[in-house]
Design an enzyme around this catalytic site. Structure first.
Site, short mmCIF file in Angstrom:
data_model
loop_
_atom_site.label_atom_id
_atom_site.label_comp_id
_atom_site.label_asym_id
_atom_site.label_seq_id
_atom_site.Cartn_x
_atom_site.Cartn_y
_atom_site.Cartn_z
N ASP A 1 0.85 -1.17 0.00
CA ASP A 1 0.00 0.00 0.00
C ASP A 1 0.89 1.23 0.00
O ASP A 1 2.09 1.15 -0.22
CB ASP A 1 -0.96 -0.01 1.20
CG ASP A 1 -0.20 0.02 2.51
OD1 ASP A 1 1.05 -0.03 2.48
OD2 ASP A 1 -0.86 0.11 3.56
N LYS A 2 0.30 2.37 0.22
CA LYS A 2 1.04 3.63 0.29
C LYS A 2 1.79 3.94 -1.00
O LYS A 2 2.91 4.42 -0.98
CB LYS A 2 2.05 3.62 1.46
CG LYS A 2 1.38 3.48 2.82
CD LYS A 2 0.55 4.69 3.15
CE LYS A 2 -0.05 4.54 4.55
NZ LYS A 2 -0.98 5.63 4.86
N THR A 3 1.18 3.63 -2.15
CA THR A 3 1.86 3.98 -3.40
C THR A 3 1.97 5.49 -3.55
O THR A 3 2.84 5.97 -4.25
CB THR A 3 1.10 3.41 -4.61
OG1 THR A 3 -0.28 3.84 -4.55
CG2 THR A 3 1.14 1.91 -4.60
N GLU B 1 0.05 11.42 8.77
CA GLU B 1 -0.26 12.24 9.93
C GLU B 1 0.88 13.21 10.22
O GLU B 1 0.65 14.37 10.57
CB GLU B 1 -0.53 11.34 11.14
CG GLU B 1 -1.07 12.10 12.33
CD GLU B 1 -1.58 11.19 13.43
OE1 GLU B 1 -2.68 11.42 13.93
OE2 GLU B 1 -0.84 10.25 13.78
N PHE C 1 -7.68 6.42 15.89
CA PHE C 1 -8.02 5.87 14.58
C PHE C 1 -7.83 4.35 14.56
O PHE C 1 -6.94 3.82 15.22
CB PHE C 1 -7.11 6.50 13.53
CG PHE C 1 -7.22 5.90 12.16
CD1 PHE C 1 -8.14 6.39 11.24
CD2 PHE C 1 -6.41 4.83 11.77
CE1 PHE C 1 -8.25 5.84 9.98
CE2 PHE C 1 -6.51 4.28 10.52
CZ PHE C 1 -7.43 4.78 9.62
N LYS D 1 -11.34 14.05 12.28
CA LYS D 1 -10.88 13.98 10.89
C LYS D 1 -10.94 12.53 10.44
O LYS D 1 -10.74 11.60 11.24
CB LYS D 1 -9.45 14.51 10.76
CG LYS D 1 -8.38 13.69 11.47
CD LYS D 1 -7.00 14.28 11.29
CE LYS D 1 -5.94 13.41 11.98
NZ LYS D 1 -4.60 13.97 11.89
N ARG E 1 -8.83 10.31 -3.02
CA ARG E 1 -9.37 10.02 -1.70
C ARG E 1 -9.33 11.32 -0.90
O ARG E 1 -8.36 12.08 -0.95
CB ARG E 1 -8.59 8.92 -1.00
CG ARG E 1 -7.13 9.22 -0.80
CD ARG E 1 -6.46 8.14 0.01
NE ARG E 1 -5.10 8.51 0.35
CZ ARG E 1 -4.49 8.13 1.46
NH1 ARG E 1 -5.11 7.37 2.32
NH2 ARG E 1 -3.25 8.49 1.69
#
Length: 1062
Positions: A481-483, A555, A596, A619, A652
């Protein structure tokens, strides 16, 4: 201050109601606890209005938890809480009390009436064998292999005289060799585990014993011990953090051993332990009771409660230091051992050490099953034939009478087992030992590889196991993930007006900066205030610089952005957070932090402002925030329109919102929250319900058009073009478009009754040519940068006859054909490492299993049958009606056995040579040396000297010298070898010419490149640039613009196009 005495209902205590909860929604405001009456900032589930006489004394806390005090001695709510905690199954620890865990109620049955404590010691054991269990366990593991079990049964059959057709040592010697080599390899692996366990168990740490800290080995730690850890120490057990040298008991840990992440994570102790457990004497008096969950393998969860001085405190994963982590950026910290040894989460994830099998191991077992079935069918056919032969011929020939009055069917039964013994070499037992030796050698090559050596940290590559090497070449997908983090935005703006700005931060929207500095738009100011307050980032002061430690890069980036726009996060404690708001400093009281998680997809913080107001900041993802907006929010429709635009662009969106809370609403919710946070059963579910309750009727008036990150799909597209996975001639489809097409197809099938059960023949992508699908958050797929060649030669299946000399059968797999196979598996390379990286398709054969499968197995089987027939019938035909040069007939069965065996050895070794792509001196020596060893051993065992010593064992006296002096028989050997190898050479040539493999194409490309003349030839006429390097424009503007990095196809030779197309 009026004291409110709560009457204890004895009836409810005697007959507890299952629906009772430790709080009531019906309590009035004057019944709720006043904040001014609290000695501490925490909210506790009972009233401080109770008198001191009603509180439990410190001496009463030393009693065991099963001896509960009377209801009048402690607050009623606390009593109910204790009853609930003790009635639920869980883990109970008393600080600084080792004997507590040895009480009878904590014992578990081990065997019959033998019991031991359910709390593990801190010594670990990852090895599989010890001195007593090595031999039986290792043999048990090895005989799980079908071939080994088969040869053990075969050895038993050979001991029976009635059916034995070969000496028992022909099976025993190879079997012992195979078992011995495998056992030695397993022993070496397990000794390495023993050494590692010993090293870990003998590490030292400081443990509080008899009122002072003492150095103690890890193996001697016990549950309930208080330990002291220092910077760069490994954490010896799962420990509850009590205090540290950092403010607010903050402790930084590196979790690389657990999750592979090198960025630091922070843990924080409770405020009460931070304030009261800093000194050695304070820690020695610490006697809290910890109630928590049973040991488990959940690295992302911990639920517990600490009961200390008649108060309860919730514990979660943020308070825990897990074994396997390392203390960083913290000079000293103290903790309480909760789980030790095999109860720790990292050990629970490891599980019991088991024997791992690769896909090749499993496939080899199935192939051996197939071979065994074929062997049984073949032997059954031969036994039936023998029965009919003996009935019609054997029983009537007087010269074949053996003195045994057995019936034809019984003789057929005995011959079945005799054929099983004769044809035992159909089962490839030597393949197993070859695979084991190859794996061992490959693991050593990994350890010795200088290209995988990291000089900065003096860290070489290390293969921790020798049984899974070939799995590296079969990796198909790497999920990531995190592309979005692969991109970087460069947007220069001058932030010199802000002395706290991060010098590395760059931005280009000057209007936004001027809007903030003018303070004209309160919504913009509130936007950045929310970013600076609603987070879990920790801050450090290093060389007069603020350094942020965030749980995620996103973050950290948001808090850094707020910092540069004037809202600087300065510090935090467990109940306050301080920020710089442009030109003045403000401190807010943190009432609750709703963190979160992947299910909530949002985080919130409840703050008390300096003027007394209570506000919730939140948020999160647009999908979850929009559902929780107030129906009367003035910007709700505008926000929905903006979200639709962003969604259509596959962006997103992060939404920010807030909510003002009254004091009465917060007090009622806080009491429920405190009770739920110390619950031992379904704590997370209870907290999620409360979070959902407070996170309603939110307002999104802070922003009108949302806040968004870089598009994952756009980033994935850039990556696709940069690595040439996507090309300009491809039609690119996006996730939203495909979803629309899928919905249309589903609607069409629902509306068409006949089409529901009919497969649509229409292609999904109607456009001609190549199509590519780009999905938001797409998975990165690449091939492994490891050796793709788990290459095992196809064995030639041999049908050996009793005409062969017994020791030839015994030594065939051990000495005559094993070394070339091993060296091919260890040293062979179809292409070099640079070409392997350049052409990723080279890794596909290993991933697809095309080098070792049932198709290749049956091809090898038929190849073996063909070779066997040639090796038998060509010498057999050559020996018919033959006369030697000296007038002697060389057509005896011993001479026939020598010729057939010599043909077999030469054929097999030359066949291995044909399958070798990368020749070295070692390979040449192995092939020629194996043939030379065969002839040397054969002349020795056929000599007269050894026959004199062992007359019954070595009976082929002079057979080799007599046969091999005949030129006619040498011509027979050459003819046999040529007939066996010529079809193989022709087939390989046709395959490389008509349908070459990926490796064949790359090798041909390499040869073509060598023949190509260089563009520049010294001494020739050519125009040369006046500069030493190209001065063309780079990609900086293209990267900053965010457009796709598309490389136009270069003009290549036709052959190169063929190579890269695969």
């Amino acid at each position: 201050m009026s004291a409110r005495v709560r009457a204890a209902s004895q009836g409810s205590l005697e007959e507890p109601d299952d629906e009772v909860v430790p709080y009531s929604d019906d309590e009035t405001d004057d019944e709720l606890q006043s904040e001014d009456d609290l000695d501490h900032d925490e909210v506790v589930p009972y009233s401080d209005d109770e008198t001191d006489d009603e509180l439990q004394s410190e001496d009463d806390l030393d009693r065991r938890e099963d001896q509960l005090p009377e209801p009048e001695t402690i607050p009623y709510l606390f009593y109910v809480l204790i009853v609930i905690l003790l009635s639920e199954p869980g883990w109970s620890i008393r600080a600084n009390d080792r004997e507590y865990c040895n009480q009878p109620q904590f014992k578990k049955k081990v065997f019959l009436c033998i019991k031991k404590s359910k709390y593990s010691g801190n010594a670990i054991k990852t090895y599989k064998y010890n001195v007593f269990t090595f031999l039986p366990l290792n043999l048990y593991e090895q005989f799980k292999r079908v071939a080994n079990l088969y040869f053990l049964c075969l050895l038993i059959l050979q001991i029976i005289p009635q059916i034995s057709t070969l000496p028992w040592y022909t099976t025993l010697v190879p079997l012992v060799l195979v078992l011995g080599i495998t056992a030695i390899k397993d022993l070496v692996d397990d000794l390495a585990r023993h050494r590692m366990d010993k090293e870990i168990n003998n590490r030292r740490c400081d443990v509080l014993l008899n009122g002072r800290f003492e150095k103690t080995r890890w193996m001697n730690l016990q549950v309930g011990d208080v330990v002291r850890l220092k910077k760069n120490d490994f954490i010896p057990a799962d420990i509850l953090l009590l205090s540290s040298s950092n403010p607010n008991s903050l402790c930084y840990v590196e979790t690389a051993e657990l999750d592979g992440e090198t960025n630091l994570k922070f843990k924080m102790g409770l405020k009460v332990t931070d304030e009261r457990l800093q000194e050695e004497n304070q820690l020695a008096r610490f006697n809290a009771l910890i109630m928590c969950e049973e040991p488990n393998n959940r690295l992302d969860k911990f639920v517990g409660t600490m009961i200390w001085d008649a108060q309860s405190y919730p514990l979660d994963l943020d308070n825990m230091l897990l074994r396997g982590c390392k203390i960083r950026n913290t000079d000293e910290c103290h903790g309480l051992v909760i789980f030790a040894g095999n109860d720790t989460k990292i050990m629970r994830n490891g599980g019991k050490t088991r024997f791992k099998r690769t896909l090749i191991d499993k496939l080899m077992n199935y192939m051996v099953y197939t071979i065994f079935v074929l062997l049984v069918l073949l032997c059954a056919g031969l036994a039936i034939g023998h029965t009919y032969w003996y009935e019609s011929i054997g029983s009537k020939a007087w010269y074949l009478y053996d003195g045994l009055n057995y019936s034809s069917s019984y003789r057929g039964f005995l011959s079945f087992w005799g054929y099983i013994i004769i044809l035992n070499t159909m089962v490839p037992i030597s393949l197993y030992v070859s695979v084991e030796v190859i794996r061992l050698g490959q693991s050593k090559f990994i350890n010795w590889d200088l290209q995988m050596y990291y000089a900065d940290k003096d860290t070489p590559a290390k293969a921790r196991t020798t049984t899974l090497n070939e799995q590296l070449g079969q990796i198909e997908y790497i999920f990531s993930d995190k592309t979005g983090t692969l991109t970087q935005n460069i947007m220069p703006v001058d932030f010199s007006w802000n002395e706290n700005a991060d010098k590395k931060f760059e931005f280009e929207d000057h209007f936004l900066v001027s809007c903030i500095r003018s303070k004209k738009d309160p919504q913009v100011l509130e936007f950045f205030k929310l970013l600076s307050l609603c987070h879990t980032v920790m801050v450090e002061q290093k060389e007069n610089e603020l350094v942020y430690q965030a749980a995620s890069p996103d973050e950290g980036a948001l808090v850094t952005a707020a910092r540069n726009f004037g809202f600087v996060f300065l510090s935090r404690t467990q109940d306050t957070i301080t920020i710089m708001e442009l030109d003045h400093e403000e401190t807010y009281k943190v009432l609750a932090l709703l963190d979160f998680n992947s299910d909530r997809k949002r985080m919130s913080i409840i703050l008390r402002f300096p003027d007394g107001r209570i506000r919730l900041y939140c948020k999160g993802a647009d999908t979850v925030i929009y559902q929780r907006l107030d129906a009367n929010s003035k910007n709700k429709e505008t926000t929905q329109e903006a979200l639709d635009i962003f969604a259509n662009e596959t962006l997103r969106t992060l939404c920010l919102c807030y909510k003002d809370i009254s004091q009465a609403e917060y007090d009622a919710w806080s009491q429920k929250h405190q009770a739920a946070s110390v619950s031992m059963g379904n704590r997370e579910e209870a907290l999620d319900v409360l979070y959902e309750e407070i996170e309603k009727n939110l307002l999104i008036g802070l922003i009108s058009n949302g806040f968004w990150f870089v598009s994952y799909s756009e980033t994935a597209e850039n990556i696709g073009f940069s690595c040439q996975l996507l090309t300009d001639d491809m039609k690119i489809h996006y996730g939203e478009d495909v979803n629309v097409q899928l919905r249309n197809r589903q609607t069409q099938r629902r509306n068409d009754p006949q089409g529901r059960n009919k497969k649509l023949k229409e292609p999904f992508f109607t456009e001609p040519g190549k199509n590519a699908l780009v999905i938001t958050g797409g998975w990165l797929v690449r091939s492994s940068n490891t050796d793709p060649r788990s290459h095992y030669l196809s064995r030639v299946t041999r049908f050996l006859m009793t005409a062969y000399e017994d020791w030839f059968i015994t030594l065939y797999n051990v000495c005559y054909s094993s070394l070339p196979v091993l060296l091919v598996g260890l040293l062979d390379q179809d292409v070099n490492d640079k070409l392997s990286l350049r052409f990723p398709k080279l890794y596909l054969p290993g991933q697809q299993g095309s080098l070792f499968n049932y198709k290749n197995f049956f091809i090898s089987l038929f190849h073996g049958i063909f070779t066997s027939l040639m090796i038998f019938f060509i010498p057999y035909g050559a020996f018919l009606q033959t006369m030697g040069q000296d007038g002697e007939a060389p057509s005896d069965y011993q001479s026939f056995a020598v010729v057939a065996a010599s043909s077999l050895i030469i054929t097999v070794n030359l066949q291995i040579s044909l399958n070798t792509s990368y020749w070295t001196f070692v390979n040449c020596f192995a092939v020629l040396g194996s043939i030379a060893i065969y002839f040397g051993v054969m002349f020795d065992i056929h000599s007269a000297g050894i026959h004199v010593i062992f007359p019954t064992t070595f009976t082929f006296t002079g057979a080799a010298s007599n046969a091999l002096r005949q030129p006619y028989l040498w011509l027979t050997i050459i003819l046999t070898v040529g007939t066996c190898l010529l079809p193989v050479i022709c087939i390989q040539f046709l395959y490389q010419t008509i349908c070459p493999s990926v490796g064949d194409k790359v090798r041909a490309f390499k040869e073509e490149k060598k023949k190509r003349k260089p563009t520049f030839q010294r001494g020739g006429r050519s125009r040369r640039s006046a500069y030493a390097f190209s001065h063309s424009r780079g990609y900086a503007d293209l990267i900053a613009s965010g457009r796709s990095i598309r490389q136009r196809p270069r003009v290549r030779p036709d052959y190169m196009r063929t190579v890269t197309r695969f």
